[in-house]
Write an enzyme that holds these catalytic residues in place. Structure first.
Site, mmCIF file in Angstrom:
data_model
loop_
_atom_site.group_PDB
_atom_site.id
_atom_site.type_symbol
_atom_site.label_atom_id
_atom_site.label_comp_id
_atom_site.label_asym_id
_atom_site.label_seq_id
_atom_site.Cartn_x
_atom_site.Cartn_y
_atom_site.Cartn_z
ATOM 1 N N HIS A 248 0.871 -1.177 0.000
ATOM 2 C CA HIS A 248 0.000 0.000 0.000
ATOM 3 C C HIS A 248 0.902 1.219 0.000
ATOM 4 O O HIS A 248 1.862 1.285 0.757
ATOM 5 C CB HIS A 248 -0.895 -0.023 1.234
ATOM 6 C CG HIS A 248 -2.047 0.931 1.164
ATOM 7 N ND1 HIS A 248 -1.873 2.287 1.220
ATOM 8 C CD2 HIS A 248 -3.384 0.727 1.026
ATOM 9 C CE1 HIS A 248 -3.067 2.871 1.129
ATOM 10 N NE2 HIS A 248 -3.990 1.955 1.014
ATOM 11 N N ARG A 268 -6.703 10.279 -0.125
ATOM 12 C CA ARG A 268 -6.514 10.767 -1.497
ATOM 13 C C ARG A 268 -7.836 10.855 -2.233
ATOM 14 O O ARG A 268 -8.084 11.798 -2.975
ATOM 15 C CB ARG A 268 -5.532 9.866 -2.239
ATOM 16 C CG ARG A 268 -4.085 10.121 -1.831
ATOM 17 C CD ARG A 268 -3.124 9.075 -2.370
ATOM 18 N NE ARG A 268 -3.239 7.834 -1.621
ATOM 19 C CZ ARG A 268 -3.286 6.623 -2.158
ATOM 20 N NH1 ARG A 268 -3.227 6.493 -3.465
ATOM 21 N NH2 ARG A 268 -3.392 5.563 -1.394
#
Ligand code: FAD
Ligand code: SF4
Ligand code: SF4
Ligand code: FES
Lengths: 632, 254
Positions: A248, A268
């Site tokens: 990740h 995000r």
């Protein structure tokens, strides 16, 4: 000490999303079902999932449907996915999410009262059903409460709440037991008191999750020692795609003790941007060829996308995870990292403080409590962390059946669905879709059986000896071995791999396996973590060997497997799956190539030729052209 | 940056045990659970502690630190001075299995006694329509990570085993409130809260709210409103009459 005996129709190993959904299904089909798990009930790793569950309900953008979701999933996995699984997943996820709501889940809402859906990397439309940033908790609590509801029904009917579904919490399985070729049960111990138990059952569903604890920097919890992967191998099943591990892009990097803890992608999705030490939004420099037409090329366009998705392309911060993780890795290597060795992730300049706290409460809390950082005022520092394994038990898409009769697998422990890279949010929905299918598959298998399998005394005795052995030795400290393994895997079989380093890792793993035979555990059988770890080591080592062997063989870069010495994606490799198997004693691991069946005609025509030509061989493209011609 | 801390950790099995002293290294940024793990890896390999996520999300690692219920994975060492002796003991309200690990089955039994979510029979999956504002109250309670520290701290059962039978504890009284406030739940939960699960024992001291790591306002938002609903029910003659005539009213107040 006596060995306890239990009889069930279906034994489900794991109480995360996949295990609970499988158990609920088996019980709903009338099977006496046991749920076995290493942690307390309701605390499995699924609880940590933050962002959401992907399902093309079309609540936020009505253009969304299963075909779009299917395409996104295949793209994210770089076309290596088991397409039948990707198809079932895309088609059935909405029903599985709606079902949760009928069992009491309370997702965040849209203005017209439907389940709200959020954006996530690689998903064309807002698609993730969510509850703030604690979706996994909602999912597991809802399933846990559904199990309780079924137990209440059973209590009313039979007087015994545990007549048809019973949870054995803090129980660890160490071996699957067989009768000839077929599954006959499982063997393990209670963590609480060290009592050994044989579960006699014709069908076993593995739902044990992942393998992250073989790496130092990981978002995964202690449960993730690859038990299910190893149990399957030792029982004669096969693992596929083990070279594909998702790092990740955003884990915490500081303080050291929390290194690896996840920073959800929703940061995000909700507007957070990545910057290097020069203040540059570097992701614009890392849009790969295959995605060039799908992502914004200027900051202005990227920023407009958050409010107007129809007329703008998404910002490159939302590229699939493998791309973002590699980009961050390169920035840090090039000396443009943050002081603590990551890059900056900033929402503080992008959203009002109150909005950040409302949308990202756990992130706000986590940074404040663990790092003294107020994310509404300053950027976070983040870097890649070992997060998810795409590889796992090879199963039949429709039923979750593994190669061993009576063995089923679902969730992170199974392989194929996500190809070489999983999209965020596709795991939670995977758990529900394939958990249900594996539970149904197991129930149907039990119905077809003429006689119950038997477990031999020798098999039980061998499992007993293996389980107790570390307690009878005064050997090496298991914690030290574990740390060595974690460091080696992190350094040598991490995000960027080379033939030399992976070979070195294999050497290390081989030596550690020899040493693991002499590991000792001081203390008794009651809740003894040293003993537990000594037993988990077998699994971590076996799985690490699979990862390293497959990573060495696959001479290309794709999704969660990047070879510095073979940096490009190769259409020839796309059709090849690497399949791991092990000898019965677990001493020899072999990896073989297997051809992935071609996509069904009605599915392949969902893609444009221009896109396919980035992935397929000339020969496959010719086949596609023939199919497309016929279809038009 | 690193220093040696003094730890006193409760060690023992079942009823028997004592505090043991350790001197152990502490590095920058660490939490109490890191130190327990260091003890396991270097001095006491069989020291039992329950944990899972190490990120404050699963509620496994509840212990008492200097007498206060805390998640050990979220308690930073920097909140103590370097010369302070840090005492770590198991949760007091539940029987000890070993060292810091307690038998929390009380909580699972209580969970099973509370009737489950009961939607109207005619709503199908996919047809649910709820406004954000209407789900928010119950959503607050669903943030619960089941660390059971509120049940551990509540004086009704903390030193009173005899009350365990008739009192579900704040965690599960809150669960009743959560369901009662769910827009689609049609079960009648008011009498049950009072009569079967001991809502009346709670004298709103708010100790549960104070320890909740999720900062859920258990007392103000769940227990007090639930008490008000019970009272409204008792003194509202219409509802009373309704109950008499139809046995159980499925209408919801509030
Ligand atoms: C921090 C974090 C955030 C994430 N966020 C998201 C997200 O937003 N969306 C998304 O889709 N995915 C997300 N993921 C991925 C997703 O959470 C996992 O892939 C998924 O929860 C795995 O579920 P599972 O049911 O396969 O297994 P798990 O939930 O991991 O459960 C495994 C179970 O198996 C049991 N078990 C293991 N070994 C044994 C044994 N030997 N004996 C008995 N029991 C055993 C364990 O005790 C546990 O109960 C996230 C992952 C992490 C780490
Ligand atoms: S407010 Fe009520 S439930 Fe909470 S601790 Fe006090 S008495 Fe117990
Ligand atoms: S309400 Fe708070 S204190 Fe009580 S169990 Fe839940 S999270 Fe823990
Ligand atoms: S280990 Fe999960 S809350 Fe502490």
């Amino acid at each position: 000490m006596e060995i306890e005996r239990q009889q069930f129709d279906v034994v489900v190993i794991g109480a995360g999303g996949a295990g609970l959904r499988a158990a609920i299904e088996a019980r709903q089909q009338g099977k006496r079902t046991a749920i076995l798990c290493k942690s307390l009930f309701g605390k499995a790793h699924t609880v940590m999932a933050e962002g959401g569950a992907a399902a093309a309900m079309g609540n936020v953008n009505s253009d969304d449907n299963w075909k779009v979701h299917f395409r996104d999933t295949m793209r994210g996995g770089k076309f290596l996915n088991n397409w039948r699984m990707a198809e079932l997943h895309a088609k059935e996820s909405p029903d599985r999410v709606w079902e949760l709501e009928a069992w009491g889940a309370l997702f965040d809402r849209t203005k017209d009262g439907k389940i709200s859906q959020r954006n996530f990397g690689g998903h064309e439309y807002p698609r993730l059903a969510h509850v703030g940033d604690r979706t996994g908790l909602e999912l597991i609590r809802t399933l846990q409460q559904r199990v309780v509801a079924l137990q209440q029904e059973d209590a009313e009917r039979t007087g015994d709440p545990e007549a048809y579904i019973k949870v054995f919490a803090e129980f660890t399985v160490t071996r699957l037991l067989k009768d000839g070729d077929a599954i006959a049960g499982a063997f393990g111990y209670w963590r609480e008191n060290g009592t050994l138990v044989v579960f006699e059952a014709p069908a076993v569903v593995l739902a044990t999750g992942g393998i992250g604890k073989s790496y130092v920097v990981t978002s995964n919890s202690w449960e993730y020692t690859g038990d299910g992967h190893a149990l399957a191998l030792l029982a004669g099943a096969k693992l596929i795609n083990m070279e594909f591990i998702q790092f990740h892009p955003t884990g915490m990097v500081w303080p050291p003790s929390v290194r690896g803890i996840l920073v959800t992608e929703s940061v995000r999705g909700d507007g957070g941007v990545l910057r290097n030490s020069e203040g540059k939004r570097f992701m614009f420099d890392y849009i790969p060829e295959v995605f060039k037409d799908k992502y914004a090329t200027t900051e202005e366009e990227g920023d407009r996308w958050y409010t107007d998705q129809a007329n703008n392309r998404r910002p490159p911060e939302l590229l699939p995870r493998d791309e973002v993780a590699r980009a961050i890795n390169s920035e840090v290597k090039a000396g443009r990292g943050s002081p603590q060795g990551g890059v900056f992730l900033d929402v503080s300049t992008r959203l009002p403080a109150a909005e950040i706290v409302r949308r990202l409460p756990s992130m706000h809390h986590q940074f404040k409590e663990l790092a003294d950082v107020d994310i509404t005022k300053e950027p976070m520092q983040v870097g890649p962390t070992c997060h998810y394994i795409m590889g796992g038990v090879e199963v039949e898409a429709d039923t979750g059946a593994a190669a061993v009769p009576g063995l089923f697998a679902a969730g992170e422990v199974s392989g194929g669905m996500h190809g070489s890279n999983r999209l965020g949010g596709n795991s939670l929905s995977d758990l529900l879709v394939f958990g249900r299918r594996a539970g149904a598959g197991a129930a149907a298998y039990v119905d077809r059986l003429a006689t119950r399998p038997k477990i031999s005394d020798e098999a039980v005795e061998a499992a007993r000896q293996e389980a107790l052995a570390p307690l009878e030795r005064t050997g090496e400290n298991p914690y030290e071995l574990h740390q060595e393994l974690q460091r080696s895997m992190n350094e040598l079989v991490g995000i960027i791999r080379t033939s030399r380093e992976v070979s070195e890792a294999l050497g290390v793993v081989g030596k550690l396996r020899a040493r693991a035979k002499n590991v000792g555990a001081a203390g008794g059988r009651i809740y003894n973590p040293g003993w537990h770890l000594a037993l988990d080591l077998r699994n971590m080592l076996l799985v690490s060997e699979c990862v390293a062997r497959a990573a060495l063989i696959r001479e290309e870069s794709r999704g969660g497997h990047t070879r510095d010495d073979f940096p490009v994606m190769s259409p020839d490799w796309r059709r090849k799956l690497l399949v791991c198997s092990a000898s019965e004693d677990g001493q020899d691991v072999t990896v073989e190539e297997q051809v992935q069946p071609a996509m069904r005609d009605d599915l392949i025509v969902l893609f444009d030729r221009d896109e396919l030509k980035k992935y397929l061989t000339e020969e496959e493209l010719a086949d596609f052209d023939a199919v497309a011609k016929e279809a038009s | 940056m690193s220093y040696k801390a003094k730890f006193r950790v409760w060690r023992g099995e079942s009823g028997e045990g004592k505090l043991e002293d350790f001197t152990v290294e502490v590095n920058e940024g660490e939490v109490v659970l890191d130190i327990i793990h260091r003890l396991q890896a270097t001095q006491a390999p069989d020291l039992a502690v329950r944990w899972n996520c190490k990120a404050g999300k699963c509620g496994s690692c509840s212990v008492e630190i200097n007498g206060k219920p805390r998640l050990s994975c979220m308690t930073r060492m920097s909140t103590f001075s370097e010369d302070e002796v840090i005492t770590v003991t198991p949760m007091r309200t539940f029987p000890v299995i070993k060292d810091l690990v307690t038998d929390v089955s009380f909580n699972y039994e209580k969970a099973r006694q509370i009737p489950s979510f009961t939607p109207p029979k005619d709503v199908k999956p996919g047809e649910y329509r709820m406004q954000q504002i209407d789900v928010e109250r119950s959503q607050e309670f669903r943030k619960c990570i089941e660390c059971f520290m509120c049940n551990n701290v509540c004086h009704v059962i903390r030193d009173h085993d005899e009350n365990k039978q008739s009192f579900a504890g704040p965690r599960f009284l809150m669960r009743i409130a959560e369901l009662d406030m769910h827009p689609y739940d049609v079960a009648d939960r008011k009498d049950m809260a009072q009569e079967d699960h001991g809502l009346g024992y709670c004298n709103i001291t708010k100790c549960c709210t104070e320890v909740c790591p999720e900062h859920i306002k258990i007392t103000d938002n769940a227990l007090i409103p639930m008490k008000e609903r019970v009272v409204d029910r008792k003194y509202d003659p219409l509802v009373w009459l309704g109950n008499k005539i139809f046995k159980r009213s499925s209408s919801k107040t509030g």
